[in-house]
Design a protein around this motif. Structure first.
Motif, short mmCIF file in Angstrom:
data_model
loop_
_atom_site.label_atom_id
_atom_site.label_comp_id
_atom_site.label_asym_id
_atom_site.label_seq_id
_atom_site.Cartn_x
_atom_site.Cartn_y
_atom_site.Cartn_z
N PRO A 1 0.77 -1.25 0.00
CA PRO A 1 0.00 0.00 0.00
C PRO A 1 0.80 1.30 0.00
O PRO A 1 0.20 2.37 0.12
N THR B 1 -7.60 3.44 -4.74
CA THR B 1 -7.08 4.66 -4.10
C THR B 1 -7.50 5.90 -4.88
O THR B 1 -7.57 5.87 -6.12
N MET B 2 -7.74 6.99 -4.16
CA MET B 2 -8.00 8.28 -4.81
C MET B 2 -6.79 8.71 -5.64
O MET B 2 -6.92 9.49 -6.58
N GLY B 3 -5.61 8.20 -5.25
CA GLY B 3 -4.38 8.57 -5.97
C GLY B 3 -4.34 8.05 -7.40
O GLY B 3 -3.45 8.43 -8.17
N TYR C 1 3.28 2.55 -7.03
CA TYR C 1 2.21 1.93 -6.22
C TYR C 1 0.84 2.36 -6.74
O TYR C 1 -0.04 1.53 -6.99
N HIS C 2 0.65 3.70 -6.87
CA HIS C 2 -0.66 4.18 -7.32
C HIS C 2 -1.00 3.63 -8.71
O HIS C 2 -2.15 3.31 -9.01
N VAL D 1 -6.66 9.29 1.92
CA VAL D 1 -5.64 9.03 2.94
C VAL D 1 -6.35 8.77 4.27
O VAL D 1 -7.18 9.57 4.70
N VAL E 1 0.14 10.92 6.34
CA VAL E 1 0.60 12.24 6.76
C VAL E 1 0.05 12.69 8.11
O VAL E 1 0.81 13.15 8.97
N ARG F 1 1.52 10.71 10.97
CA ARG F 1 2.92 11.12 11.19
C ARG F 1 2.98 12.42 11.99
O ARG F 1 3.74 12.54 12.97
N THR G 1 6.80 17.47 9.48
CA THR G 1 7.53 17.36 8.22
C THR G 1 6.63 17.64 7.02
O THR G 1 6.23 16.73 6.30
N TYR H 1 6.12 18.43 3.35
CA TYR H 1 6.97 18.31 2.15
C TYR H 1 6.67 19.49 1.21
O TYR H 1 5.52 19.66 0.76
N ARG I 1 -5.63 16.50 -0.63
CA ARG I 1 -6.10 15.12 -0.82
C ARG I 1 -7.43 14.94 -0.10
O ARG I 1 -7.80 15.73 0.76
N ARG J 1 9.09 13.97 -3.11
CA ARG J 1 8.24 13.42 -4.17
C ARG J 1 8.16 14.40 -5.34
O ARG J 1 8.38 15.60 -5.15
N GLU K 1 5.41 16.00 -7.25
CA GLU K 1 3.96 16.19 -7.17
C GLU K 1 3.67 17.68 -7.20
O GLU K 1 4.54 18.49 -6.86
N1 USQ Z 1 3.34 14.40 3.07
C1 USQ Z 1 3.99 15.44 3.73
N2 USQ Z 1 4.73 15.12 4.83
C2 USQ Z 1 4.83 13.85 5.32
C3 USQ Z 1 4.16 12.81 4.66
C4 USQ Z 1 3.42 13.11 3.52
O1 USQ Z 1 3.91 16.61 3.33
O2 USQ Z 1 5.53 13.66 6.33
C5 USQ Z 1 2.50 14.71 1.89
C6 USQ Z 1 2.87 13.91 0.64
O3 USQ Z 1 3.91 14.56 -0.07
C7 USQ Z 1 1.54 13.87 -0.09
C8 USQ Z 1 0.50 13.88 1.03
O4 USQ Z 1 1.17 14.32 2.20
O5 USQ Z 1 1.36 15.03 -0.84
C9 USQ Z 1 -0.11 12.50 1.31
O6 USQ Z 1 0.95 11.59 1.56
P1 USQ Z 1 0.71 10.25 2.41
O7 USQ Z 1 2.04 9.57 2.59
O8 USQ Z 1 -0.09 10.52 3.63
O9 USQ Z 1 -0.25 9.43 1.45
P2 USQ Z 1 0.00 8.74 0.03
O10 USQ Z 1 1.43 8.54 -0.28
O11 USQ Z 1 -0.80 9.50 -0.96
O12 USQ Z 1 -0.59 7.28 0.25
C10 USQ Z 1 -1.58 7.00 1.26
C11 USQ Z 1 -1.60 5.51 1.51
C12 USQ Z 1 -2.02 4.78 0.24
C13 USQ Z 1 -3.34 5.33 -0.26
C14 USQ Z 1 -3.27 6.84 -0.42
C15 USQ Z 1 -4.61 7.47 -0.72
O13 USQ Z 1 -0.31 5.06 1.93
O14 USQ Z 1 -2.13 3.38 0.51
O15 USQ Z 1 -3.65 4.75 -1.51
O16 USQ Z 1 -2.85 7.43 0.83
S1 USQ Z 1 -4.44 8.86 -1.78
O17 USQ Z 1 -3.44 9.77 -1.24
O18 USQ Z 1 -5.73 9.49 -1.89
O19 USQ Z 1 -3.96 8.33 -3.04
#
Ligand code: USQ
Length: 356
Positions: A73, A117-119, A154-155, A183, A211, A214, A226, A228, A235, A299, A301
């Motif tokens: 995931p 996933t919404m992603g 992954y997405h 998310v 996020v 965390r 943190t 980014y 999201r 990333r 993005e």
């Molecule tokens: N982000 C930060 N700081 C952090 C962690 C993340 O700014 O410490 C940002 C990322 O750059 C991103 C956003 O927060 O823009 C979301 O990141 P995330 O790690 O919370 O989520 P994501 O990588 O998108 O993946 C998670 C799940 C995945 C699911 C997805 C739903 O791990 O399994 O498919 O959320 S979605 O985001 O709608 O695609």
């Protein structure tokens, strides 16, 4: 019946990370569930990528509904190397195809509820619809799968899954619901609170932690949040309690034969900056000062973009969302603080970069 190959526990060992609260063995969890609810769950250990294993499950158990959560995931995990990218896609795509073939062979009337996933959509500069888009081109109109612009290998694996599922709906008459989930945040559900052994996996590391989870752990141990890049990344989010409600609604209201139904499964939209400010405020209410750091974005993005995703199908079926109120944040923050003595602060910094 529950089926697991414990791959997540292996990835944790590979990455050197642990969930905030240790997760009991699956055998123990199934026993506890039986003790507190009186309901028995059959447990099988095996890999969905082994089609003989999947066929034997379906031949003997003949499920009415299959809730398919068994995939890698994490976007950062998939972006670490060629190996993890290829593994994420083969594991997810082959496992999903084996489920589709087993359904077709042994229980073609059953309903697949698949975690997407919404992603899959990415962040297009137009409104995001629920899976499908009516397109008019050169004067003719058709209903097409919504175009996808995913942001990681992954997405992408989930996009490929959706395409394979839609194909089998169209060709074999499979019934399927693709839950395009946003998310997830949160630590408890009504079920996990029945017994400590039922607690779910809550990650705060850079690979498996999402996020908001965390940020809550970072705030609990007094580390800067943190964010980014600019933090305008927006999201769809949902409470872990609502993920369970959505699956229940999908199973109780199955797709029609041959229908590829897509639900956008989130309840609210936030930017990363919104979340950082909300966690900072929650920590402030608990008497703790927290800083927000803007790190170089690991990333690739968009950090400022349009985002407007439809999500009415699940509400129409009766979903009553748990929204991210101050009270919910305060409760989650207190729960995280109470478990923060073993937090490993070395896993807060992002280690995986999308490009060199
Ligand atoms: N982000 C930060 N700081 C952090 C962690 C993340 O700014 O410490 C940002 C990322 O750059 C991103 C956003 O927060 O823009 C979301 O990141 P995330 O790690 O919370 O989520 P994501 O990588 O998108 O993946 C998670 C799940 C995945 C699911 C997805 C739903 O791990 O399994 O498919 O959320 S979605 O985001 O709608 O695609």
């Amino acid at each position: 019946m529950v089926v697991d190959n414990f791959a997540k526990r292996r990835w944790e060992l590979e990455e050197g990370i642990e969930p905030l609260v240790p997760v009991a063995t699956l055998h123990r969890r199934v026993r506890s569930w039986h003790e507190v609810t009186g309901k028995a769950i059959e447990l099988r250990v095996g890999d969905l990528c082994n089609h003989r294993f999947v066929y034997s499950l379906f031949e003997t158990f003949r499920p009415d509904a299959i809730i398919h959560y068994g995939e890698q995931p994490s976007a950062p995990y998939s972006m670490q190397s060629r190996e993890t990218a290829v593994y994420s896609q083969t594991n997810n795509i082959v496992g999903n195809m084996n489920v589709l073939f087993a359904m077709q062979k042994y229980c073609s009337g059953s309903h697949l509820v698949k975690l997407g996933t919404m992603g899959e959509y990415g962040t297009p500069n137009i409104d995001i619809e629920e899976g499908w888009l009516n397109v008019t081109h050169n004067g003719r109109t058709d209903r097409m799968l919504y175009p996808k612009k995913p942001g990681s290998f992954y997405h992408l694996s989930k996009v490929h899954d959706s395409n394979n599922i839609e194909f089998t709906c169209r060709i074999w008459g499979t019934r399927a619901t693709d839950l395009n989930q946003g998310v997830v945040y949160g630590i408890d559900t009504d079920q996990t609170q029945l017994d400590p052994a039922l607690g779910t996996s809550f990650h705060y590391d850079d690979v498996f932690g999402t996020v908001l989870n965390r940020f809550l752990v970072q705030a609990a141990v007094g580390m800067p949040l943190t964010v980014y890049g600019k933090g305008g990344q927006t999201r769809g989010f949902l409470n872990i309690r609502d993920t369970i409600a959505c699956v229940t609604l999908a199973v109780d209201n199955p797709a029609q034969k041959g229908e590829f139904r897509v639900f956008n499964q989130f309840t609210e939209q936030f930017s990363v900056n919104d979340l950082a400010n909300m966690v900072k405020a929650a920590a402030g209410r608990a008497g703790r000062a927290v800083e927000i750091a803007h790190l170089p974005n690991p990333r690739v993005e968009l950090e400022e973009h349009y985002y407007n995703a439809k999500h009415s199908a699940l509400s129409d079926l009766g979903l009553k969302p748990h929204l991210l109120t101050d009270a919910v944040l305060d409760q989650m923050f207190a729960r995280v603080c109470a478990n923060s003595s073993t937090v490993d602060p070395t896993v807060f910094q992002p280690r995986v970069r999308w490009s060199a």
